[in-house]
Design a protein around this motif. Structure first.
Motif, PDB file in Angstrom:
ATOM      1  N   VAL A 194       0.837  -1.208   0.000  1.00  0.00           N
ATOM      2  CA  VAL A 194       0.000   0.000   0.000  1.00  0.00           C
ATOM      3  C   VAL A 194       0.867   1.251   0.000  1.00  0.00           C
ATOM      4  CG1 VAL A 194      -1.634   1.367   1.362  1.00  0.00           C
ATOM      5  CG2 VAL A 194      -1.987  -1.098   1.092  1.00  0.00           C
ATOM      6  N   LYS A 195       1.898   1.273   0.834  1.00  0.00           N
ATOM      7  CA  LYS A 195       2.777   2.441   0.910  1.00  0.00           C
ATOM      8  C   LYS A 195       3.477   2.698  -0.414  1.00  0.00           C
ATOM      9  CE  LYS A 195       3.673   2.031   5.879  1.00  0.00           C
ATOM     10  NZ  LYS A 195       4.678   1.724   6.923  1.00  0.00           N
ATOM     11  N   LEU A 196       3.932   1.653  -1.070  1.00  0.00           N
ATOM     12  CA  LEU A 196       4.606   1.822  -2.349  1.00  0.00           C
ATOM     13  C   LEU A 196       3.644   2.356  -3.406  1.00  0.00           C
ATOM     14  CD1 LEU A 196       7.173   1.464  -3.998  1.00  0.00           C
ATOM     15  CD2 LEU A 196       6.501  -0.917  -4.416  1.00  0.00           C
ATOM     16  N   ILE A 197       2.433   1.827  -3.438  1.00  0.00           N
ATOM     17  CA  ILE A 197       1.457   2.236  -4.452  1.00  0.00           C
ATOM     18  C   ILE A 197       1.051   3.694  -4.268  1.00  0.00           C
ATOM     19  CG2 ILE A 197      -0.907   1.891  -5.271  1.00  0.00           C
ATOM     20  CD1 ILE A 197      -0.557  -1.085  -4.786  1.00  0.00           C
ATOM     21  N   VAL A 198       0.824   4.140  -3.022  1.00  0.00           N
ATOM     22  CA  VAL A 198       0.362   5.513  -2.815  1.00  0.00           C
ATOM     23  C   VAL A 198       1.412   6.524  -3.266  1.00  0.00           C
ATOM     24  CG1 VAL A 198      -1.204   4.890  -0.946  1.00  0.00           C
ATOM     25  CG2 VAL A 198       1.120   5.597  -0.380  1.00  0.00           C
ATOM     26  N   PHE A 199       2.676   6.205  -3.079  1.00  0.00           N
ATOM     27  CA  PHE A 199       3.718   7.126  -3.519  1.00  0.00           C
ATOM     28  C   PHE A 199       3.864   7.120  -5.043  1.00  0.00           C
ATOM     29  CE2 PHE A 199       5.035   7.102   0.933  1.00  0.00           C
ATOM     30  CZ  PHE A 199       5.346   8.431   1.112  1.00  0.00           C
ATOM     31  N   ILE A 200       3.578   6.012  -5.670  1.00  0.00           N
ATOM     32  CA  ILE A 200       3.603   5.966  -7.131  1.00  0.00           C
ATOM     33  C   ILE A 200       2.459   6.805  -7.710  1.00  0.00           C
ATOM     34  CG2 ILE A 200       3.232   4.456  -9.126  1.00  0.00           C
ATOM     35  CD1 ILE A 200       4.769   2.281  -7.642  1.00  0.00           C
ATOM     36  N   ILE A 201       1.272   6.675  -7.120  1.00  0.00           N
ATOM     37  CA  ILE A 201       0.136   7.476  -7.578  1.00  0.00           C
ATOM     38  C   ILE A 201       0.426   8.963  -7.385  1.00  0.00           C
ATOM     39  CG2 ILE A 201      -2.289   8.031  -7.157  1.00  0.00           C
ATOM     40  CD1 ILE A 201      -2.684   5.100  -6.328  1.00  0.00           C
ATOM     41  N   SER A 202       1.011   9.313  -6.245  1.00  0.00           N
ATOM     42  CA  SER A 202       1.375  10.704  -5.990  1.00  0.00           C
ATOM     43  C   SER A 202       2.411  11.191  -6.999  1.00  0.00           C
ATOM     44  CB  SER A 202       1.916  10.847  -4.569  1.00  0.00           C
ATOM     45  OG  SER A 202       2.367  12.163  -4.324  1.00  0.00           O
ATOM     46  N   ALA A 203       3.348  10.324  -7.365  1.00  0.00           N
ATOM     47  CA  ALA A 203       4.395  10.696  -8.318  1.00  0.00           C
ATOM     48  C   ALA A 203       3.822  11.024  -9.687  1.00  0.00           C
ATOM     49  CB  ALA A 203       5.412   9.565  -8.436  1.00  0.00           C
ATOM     50  N   ILE A 204       2.758  10.355 -10.070  1.00  0.00           N
ATOM     51  CA  ILE A 204       2.109  10.660 -11.359  1.00  0.00           C
ATOM     52  C   ILE A 204       1.573  12.089 -11.348  1.00  0.00           C
ATOM     53  CG2 ILE A 204       0.170  10.082 -12.880  1.00  0.00           C
ATOM     54  CD1 ILE A 204       0.483   7.172 -11.968  1.00  0.00           C
ATOM     55  N   GLY A 205       0.952  12.489 -10.239  1.00  0.00           N
ATOM     56  CA  GLY A 205       0.450  13.858 -10.118  1.00  0.00           C
ATOM     57  C   GLY A 205       1.573  14.877 -10.172  1.00  0.00           C
ATOM     58  N   VAL A 206       2.691  14.582  -9.518  1.00  0.00           N
ATOM     59  CA  VAL A 206       3.850  15.482  -9.535  1.00  0.00           C
ATOM     60  C   VAL A 206       4.387  15.623 -10.957  1.00  0.00           C
ATOM     61  CG1 VAL A 206       6.257  15.722  -8.799  1.00  0.00           C
ATOM     62  CG2 VAL A 206       4.506  15.064  -7.139  1.00  0.00           C
ATOM     63  N   ALA A 207       4.485  14.515 -11.678  1.00  0.00           N
ATOM     64  CA  ALA A 207       4.992  14.549 -13.061  1.00  0.00           C
ATOM     65  C   ALA A 207       4.090  15.383 -13.958  1.00  0.00           C
ATOM     66  CB  ALA A 207       5.111  13.122 -13.602  1.00  0.00           C
ATOM     67  N   LEU A 208       2.787  15.195 -13.826  1.00  0.00           N
ATOM     68  CA  LEU A 208       1.839  15.955 -14.643  1.00  0.00           C
ATOM     69  C   LEU A 208       1.924  17.444 -14.326  1.00  0.00           C
ATOM     70  CD1 LEU A 208      -1.269  13.580 -14.480  1.00  0.00           C
ATOM     71  CD2 LEU A 208       0.280  13.918 -16.421  1.00  0.00           C
ATOM     72  N   ALA A 209       2.029  17.784 -13.044  1.00  0.00           N
ATOM     73  CA  ALA A 209       2.126  19.188 -12.645  1.00  0.00           C
ATOM     74  C   ALA A 209       3.414  19.819 -13.179  1.00  0.00           C
ATOM     75  CB  ALA A 209       2.070  19.305 -11.121  1.00  0.00           C
ATOM     76  N   ALA A 210       4.533  19.099 -13.070  1.00  0.00           N
ATOM     77  CA  ALA A 210       5.810  19.618 -13.562  1.00  0.00           C
ATOM     78  C   ALA A 210       5.770  19.846 -15.067  1.00  0.00           C
ATOM     79  CB  ALA A 210       6.935  18.642 -13.205  1.00  0.00           C
ATOM     80  N   PHE A 211       5.156  18.915 -15.791  1.00  0.00           N
ATOM     81  CA  PHE A 211       5.062  19.049 -17.245  1.00  0.00           C
ATOM     82  C   PHE A 211       4.160  20.221 -17.628  1.00  0.00           C
ATOM     83  CE2 PHE A 211       3.001  17.868 -21.310  1.00  0.00           C
ATOM     84  CZ  PHE A 211       4.137  17.880 -22.115  1.00  0.00           C
ATOM     85  N   ILE A 212       3.038  20.386 -16.933  1.00  0.00           N
ATOM     86  CA  ILE A 212       2.126  21.497 -17.213  1.00  0.00           C
ATOM     87  C   ILE A 212       2.825  22.834 -16.964  1.00  0.00           C
ATOM     88  CG2 ILE A 212       0.048  22.690 -16.420  1.00  0.00           C
ATOM     89  CD1 ILE A 212      -0.584  20.333 -18.179  1.00  0.00           C
ATOM     90  N   ILE A 213       3.563  22.924 -15.870  1.00  0.00           N
ATOM     91  CA  ILE A 213       4.316  24.147 -15.574  1.00  0.00           C
ATOM     92  C   ILE A 213       5.320  24.430 -16.689  1.00  0.00           C
ATOM     93  CG2 ILE A 213       6.032  25.178 -14.031  1.00  0.00           C
ATOM     94  CD1 ILE A 213       4.651  23.719 -11.715  1.00  0.00           C
TER      95      ILE A 213
END
Length: 319
Positions: free
Chosen positions: A209-228
Motif C-alpha cells: 500500500v505504501k509503495l502504491i500511494v507514492f507511485i500514484i502521488s508521483a504521477i500527479g507530480v509529473a503531470l504538474a511539472a510538465f504542465i508548468i
C-alpha cells in the motif's frame, strides 16, 4: 437526529470556506480578484496545485507524510526542461518528467515500506537534497527556457492551455476518484491511515500500500511539472519552491485529516487547491509583504488544524 444533520453539514465546511475566502477577497480587493487576468492566474495555480494535491491525498490518507513535493517538482521540471531543449520534443520532455517523478516516488515508497525511520524526516531531508541537486546542476544559471531548444517548440494559446489543463486534471481526478472510493486499494488506504494495527490484523499488505500511494502521488507530480514547463516555457531553481507547503495547507483547507483514515476524501485535493490559490492571490493583491503573507498563511493553517483536531473523533482503535 441533530447530530446526524450536523455530521452531514460538516462535510460541506471546506466548500463553504472556499466561497467565504472568495467573497472576502472580492470585497477587500474591490473586485480585483474576479477580473479575467486574476481568474486566469488563479486557474493556472489551481490546476497544478490540484494535480499534486490529488496524489498527496493517497499519501496522507494512508497515514504517511511527504514533505519533499516542492523539491520533486523542481527537479522533475528542470530535467524535463533540459530534455526538451536538447531534443526539441515535448513528448521526450513528458516522458522524462514521468520517469524522474516515478523513480522518486518509488524511492520514497521503498523508504516508507522498509526503512524504520520517521518518513516525514526522510522526506524533509530528501526535499533539501533534490533542491541541492538542481542548484548544482544549473550552476550560475537561474532559469532555462524552451526557446533555447535545438528545434522550435510550439507555444500554446490560452484556450489551448486551458483545454490541456482541464483534460489532464479531469483524467487524473477520475483515476484518483475511482481508485480511492471504489476499489479495495482505497479501502485499504483508509484503514491503514486510520489504524495501522487494524490494517495489519486485517491482513492488509502495508508495504504494498505504501509503495502504491507514492507511485500514484508521483504521477500527479509529473503531470504538474510538465504542465508548468509547457505553460511558463521556463523552469529554474525556484520552480515549485512553495508548492510543497501549499499542498499541505490545501489539504487541510480541503478538509483532509492530516493523519489520514476513513474521513480522507479525494475532494480535499480539488477544493483545497482552489482555496489556497485564491488565498495566495488575494493576499498578494492586497499589497502585503511576503513575510506578512507567510505569517497569515501560517495562522490560517494553524487555525484550521486546531478546529479540525477539536471536531475530529475517530472511531478506530488507538494507534
Amino acid at each position: 437526529m441533530l447530530k446526524k444533520y450536523w455530521d452531514v453539514i460538516k462535510n460541506y465546511f471546506p466548500l463553504l470556506g472556499f466561497f467565504l475566502v472568495v467573497a472576502f477577497f472580492a470585497i477587500t480587493t474591490d473586485g480585483g480578484i474576479l477580473r479575467p487576468l486574476s481568474l486566469q492566474s488563479i486557474l493556472n495555480s489551481t490546476m497544478t496545485g490540484a494535480l499534486v494535491s490529488l496524489g498527496a491525498v493517497f499519501v496522507f490518507g494512508s497515514g504517511n507524510f511527504d514533505m519533499s513535493l516542492g523539491g520533486a517538482i523542481c527537479l522533475t521540471a528542470v530535467l524535463g526542461g533540459y530534455a526538451a531543449i536538447a531534443t526539441g520534443s515535448i513528448l521526450v520532455a513528458f516522458l522524462v518528467c514521468m520517469g524522474v517523478s516515478l523513480a522518486l516516488g518509488i524511492l520514497k515508497g521503498l523508504f516508507a515500506a522498509f526503512v524504520d525511520v520517521p518518513l516525514f524526516i526522510v522526506t524533509i531531508v530528501l526535499g533539501f537534497i533534490l533542491t541541492a541537486i538542481v542548484l548544482v546542476m544549473m550552476g550560475d544559471t537561474v532559469s532555462i527556457y524552451l526557446s533555447e531548444a535545438v528545434t522550435p517548440i510550439r507555444s500554446f494559446t490560452f484556450a489551448e492551455m486551458t483545454t490541456i489543463n482541464i483534460v489532464v486534471l479531469g483524467a487524473y481526478f477520475i483515476l484518483c476518484l475511482i481508485l480511492f472510493n471504489y476499489t479495495p486499494l482505497g479501502r485499504q488506504i483508509k484503514i491503514q491511515g486510520g489504524n495501522p494495527i487494524t490494517a495489519r490484523q486485517s491482513g492488509i499488505n502495508s508495504k504494498k500500500v505504501k509503495l502504491i500511494v507514492f507511485i500514484i502521488s508521483a504521477i500527479g507530480v509529473a503531470l504538474a511539472a510538465f504542465i508548468i514547463l509547457i505553460r511558463v516555457r521556463s523552469v529554474g531553481t525556484a520552480t515549485g519552491s512553495s508548492l510543497g507547503m501549499d499542498v499541505l495547507v490545501a489539504l487541510v483547507l480541503g478538509g483532509m485529516p492530516l493523519m489520514g483514515g476513513p474521513r480522507s476524501r479525494i475532494s480535499a485535493g480539488i477544493i483545497g487547491a482552489a482555496t489556497i490559490s485564491v488565498l495566495n492571490a488575494g493576499l498578494t493583491m492586497m499589497g502585503l509583504e511576503l513575510a506578512v503573507i507567510q505569517i497569515s498563511r501560517a495562522i490560517i493553517f494553524l487555525a484550521v488544524v486546531y478546529v479540525a483536531s477539536m471536531t475530529y473523533q475517530t472511531k478506530l482503535l488507538t494507534r
